[in-house]
Write a protein that holds these residues in place. Structure first.
Motif, PDB file in Angstrom:
ATOM      1  N   ASP A  67      -3.549  15.375  34.405  1.00 40.94           N
ATOM      2  CA  ASP A  67      -4.069  16.365  33.468  1.00 40.94           C
ATOM      3  C   ASP A  67      -4.222  15.671  32.128  1.00 40.94           C
ATOM      4  O   ASP A  67      -3.238  15.418  31.424  1.00 40.94           O
ATOM      5  CB  ASP A  67      -3.111  17.553  33.365  1.00 40.94           C
ATOM      6  CG  ASP A  67      -3.667  18.658  32.466  1.00 40.94           C
ATOM      7  OD1 ASP A  67      -4.871  18.602  32.164  1.00 40.94           O
ATOM      8  OD2 ASP A  67      -2.891  19.539  32.074  1.00 40.94           O
ATOM      9  N   TYR A  68      -5.469  15.343  31.790  1.00 37.64           N
ATOM     10  CA  TYR A  68      -5.765  14.531  30.613  1.00 37.64           C
ATOM     11  C   TYR A  68      -5.039  13.187  30.753  1.00 37.64           C
ATOM     12  O   TYR A  68      -5.334  12.423  31.656  1.00 37.64           O
ATOM     13  CB  TYR A  68      -5.384  15.268  29.325  1.00 37.64           C
ATOM     14  CG  TYR A  68      -6.253  16.492  29.102  1.00 37.64           C
ATOM     15  CD1 TYR A  68      -7.546  16.358  28.629  1.00 37.64           C
ATOM     16  CD2 TYR A  68      -5.781  17.757  29.404  1.00 37.64           C
ATOM     17  CE1 TYR A  68      -8.357  17.471  28.432  1.00 37.64           C
ATOM     18  CE2 TYR A  68      -6.578  18.884  29.224  1.00 37.64           C
ATOM     19  CZ  TYR A  68      -7.878  18.727  28.747  1.00 37.64           C
ATOM     20  OH  TYR A  68      -8.682  19.820  28.583  1.00 37.64           O
ATOM     21  N   LEU A  69      -4.049  12.889  29.892  1.00 41.78           N
ATOM     22  CA  LEU A  69      -3.350  11.613  29.962  1.00 41.78           C
ATOM     23  C   LEU A  69      -1.989  11.726  30.638  1.00 41.78           C
ATOM     24  O   LEU A  69      -1.236  10.757  30.684  1.00 41.78           O
ATOM     25  CB  LEU A  69      -3.171  11.038  28.551  1.00 41.78           C
ATOM     26  CG  LEU A  69      -4.464  10.756  27.778  1.00 41.78           C
ATOM     27  CD1 LEU A  69      -4.151  10.234  26.384  1.00 41.78           C
ATOM     28  CD2 LEU A  69      -5.351   9.771  28.539  1.00 41.78           C
ATOM     29  N   THR A  70      -1.661  12.903  31.163  1.00 39.96           N
ATOM     30  CA  THR A  70      -0.359  13.134  31.781  1.00 39.96           C
ATOM     31  C   THR A  70      -0.464  13.012  33.294  1.00 39.96           C
ATOM     32  O   THR A  70      -1.295  13.678  33.920  1.00 39.96           O
ATOM     33  CB  THR A  70       0.176  14.529  31.408  1.00 39.96           C
ATOM     34  OG1 THR A  70       0.217  14.645  29.988  1.00 39.96           O
ATOM     35  CG2 THR A  70       1.574  14.725  31.979  1.00 39.96           C
TER      36      THR A  70
ATOM     37  N   ASN B 271      -9.344  10.262  35.376  1.00 42.21           N
ATOM     38  CA  ASN B 271      -8.683  10.845  36.552  1.00 42.21           C
ATOM     39  C   ASN B 271      -8.342   9.704  37.502  1.00 42.21           C
ATOM     40  O   ASN B 271      -8.992   9.495  38.519  1.00 42.21           O
ATOM     41  CB  ASN B 271      -9.600  11.866  37.225  1.00 42.21           C
ATOM     42  CG  ASN B 271      -8.862  12.711  38.248  1.00 42.21           C
ATOM     43  OD1 ASN B 271      -7.767  12.374  38.675  1.00 42.21           O
ATOM     44  ND2 ASN B 271      -9.460  13.817  38.642  1.00 42.21           N
ATOM     45  N   TRP B 272      -7.301   8.965  37.169  1.00 40.85           N
ATOM     46  CA  TRP B 272      -6.907   7.812  37.961  1.00 40.85           C
ATOM     47  C   TRP B 272      -6.529   8.181  39.395  1.00 40.85           C
ATOM     48  O   TRP B 272      -6.870   7.450  40.323  1.00 40.85           O
ATOM     49  CB  TRP B 272      -5.751   7.084  37.279  1.00 40.85           C
ATOM     50  CG  TRP B 272      -6.147   6.332  36.048  1.00 40.85           C
ATOM     51  CD1 TRP B 272      -7.208   6.606  35.229  1.00 40.85           C
ATOM     52  CD2 TRP B 272      -5.506   5.185  35.500  1.00 40.85           C
ATOM     53  NE1 TRP B 272      -7.268   5.719  34.191  1.00 40.85           N
ATOM     54  CE2 TRP B 272      -6.223   4.826  34.324  1.00 40.85           C
ATOM     55  CE3 TRP B 272      -4.383   4.447  35.845  1.00 40.85           C
ATOM     56  CZ2 TRP B 272      -5.853   3.749  33.536  1.00 40.85           C
ATOM     57  CZ3 TRP B 272      -4.017   3.362  35.062  1.00 40.85           C
ATOM     58  CH2 TRP B 272      -4.751   3.024  33.916  1.00 40.85           C
ATOM     59  N   PRO B 273      -5.822   9.266  39.640  1.00 42.58           N
ATOM     60  CA  PRO B 273      -5.498   9.615  41.032  1.00 42.58           C
ATOM     61  C   PRO B 273      -6.731   9.805  41.909  1.00 42.58           C
ATOM     62  O   PRO B 273      -6.752   9.357  43.061  1.00 42.58           O
ATOM     63  CB  PRO B 273      -4.695  10.906  40.890  1.00 42.58           C
ATOM     64  CG  PRO B 273      -4.066  10.799  39.544  1.00 42.58           C
ATOM     65  CD  PRO B 273      -5.094  10.134  38.695  1.00 42.58           C
ATOM     66  N   LEU B 274      -7.768  10.471  41.387  1.00 51.04           N
ATOM     67  CA  LEU B 274      -8.991  10.647  42.173  1.00 51.04           C
ATOM     68  C   LEU B 274      -9.677   9.306  42.387  1.00 51.04           C
ATOM     69  O   LEU B 274     -10.182   9.025  43.483  1.00 51.04           O
ATOM     70  CB  LEU B 274      -9.930  11.632  41.492  1.00 51.04           C
ATOM     71  CG  LEU B 274     -11.264  11.891  42.204  1.00 51.04           C
ATOM     72  CD1 LEU B 274     -11.036  12.368  43.630  1.00 51.04           C
ATOM     73  CD2 LEU B 274     -12.111  12.899  41.427  1.00 51.04           C
TER      74      LEU B 274
END
Length: 304
Positions: A59-62, A270-273
């Motif tokens: 979520d944003y940078l979190t 969105n690093w996870p995606l």
């Protein structure tokens, strides 16, 4: 019957371990182990980190480290990612097949007819690799452009009245550029594999009545299959994730999955995606490469 003391039973293990520690095998293992661990840390650790990210959310940078499969549902379920992934796999497979098909005759000619000039031929093949990869891609942009070398040449010969606009900024331009860029890397393993073939086996096939074509199918091609497989893997693995070539010569019709991955790690934040897209691509490419390798082996067994 009196039982032997425990110390007596354990004694043979000590000398055995000491002998193994002094053996060449143990010394070689100790010599290789630090390098192996270092290589695993550089190669395996980044993959494990990306794999872990693919099960998180952002979520944003979190970063939320709660386990979730939402990223994989998006990567496999969204039509835009399905289209990019399918296009990337198709282009990569076409590039690999064309590159190996074009490279094999060149490697065969150098190996069987290069004579004393083999090293010169190999030198000439590797000359384009001395220049920057980016420069080689840009050169194809000049060749295939609206007022490029190819259009100018066709117009000067009278074959066309005006420049052709379909040469650049499409998937065909990506295929042509990638084939040229990776041809040298495919020629070398095929050449090495052909060089290892015992020429007396080919002569024996001729003595038994095979013509040149049949001896090629029954002797040369099967024995050079390791080089063909290596060349195929060398090409298909990096091309499916190529980012520069589609960006420069692909246009909207030549965009590949690497562009979407870069967007998620960059502006999309969105690093996870992006990690899920990377892992999905890696798994599918590995499965496709394995299937093609098995198909090649089956084909060679059928024609022998």
């Amino acid at each position: 019957m009196t039982a032997l003391p425990a110390s007596t039973i354990a004694e043979p293990d000590g000398p055995a371990r000491a002998r193994w520690a002094d053996s060449d095998e143990a010394k070689g293992l100790m010599l290789v182990s630090p390098t192996l661990l270092y290589a695993l840390a550089l190669l395996l650790l980044p993959i494990l980190i990306v794999f872990a990210y693919s099960f998180w959310s952002q979520d944003y940078l979190t970063i939320d480290r709660t386990f979730t499969l939402a990223n994989y549902r998006t990567a496999l379920g969204e039509p835009i990612y399905q289209d990019l992934l399918w296009r990337s796999l198709t282009i990569s497979l076409v590039v690999s097949v064309i590159t190996v098909t074009v490279s094999y005759p060149i490697a065969w000619f150098i190996s069987f007819h290069g004579g004393i000039h083999k090293n010169l031929w190999l030198f000439l093949i590797t000359v384009p690799c001395w220049t920057s990869y980016l420069l080689r891609v840009m050169s194809w942009k000049v060749i295939l452009g609206y007022q490029g070398v190819l259009n100018t040449g066709l117009m000067s010969t009278g074959l066309i009245d005006k420049p052709v606009t379909s040469l650049l900024y499409n998937s065909n331009a990506v295929v042509i550029t990638l084939v040229h860029s990776w041809a040298a890397f495919a020629i070398l393993p095929i050449f090495v594999s052909l060089e290892k073939i015992d020429r007396s086996l080919i002569e024996a096939a001729h003595d038994l009545g095979d013509n040149k074509f049949r001896s090629f199918l029954r002797v040369t091609l099967p024995l050079s299959l390791p080089g063909v497989i290596s060349a195929f893997l060398i090409v298909i693995i990096p091309t499916v994730g190529d980012y520069v070539t589609p960006k420069l010569v692909g246009g909207k019709d030549g965009v590949m999955i690497a562009t979407a991955i870069q967007a998620q790690f960059g502006k999309g934040a969105n690093w996870p995606l992006g990690a899920a897209l990377s892992v999905t691509t890696m798994v599918i490419v590995s499965a496709m490469a394995g299937a093609v390798v098995l198909a090649l082996k089956f084909f060679v067994r059928r024609i022998r």
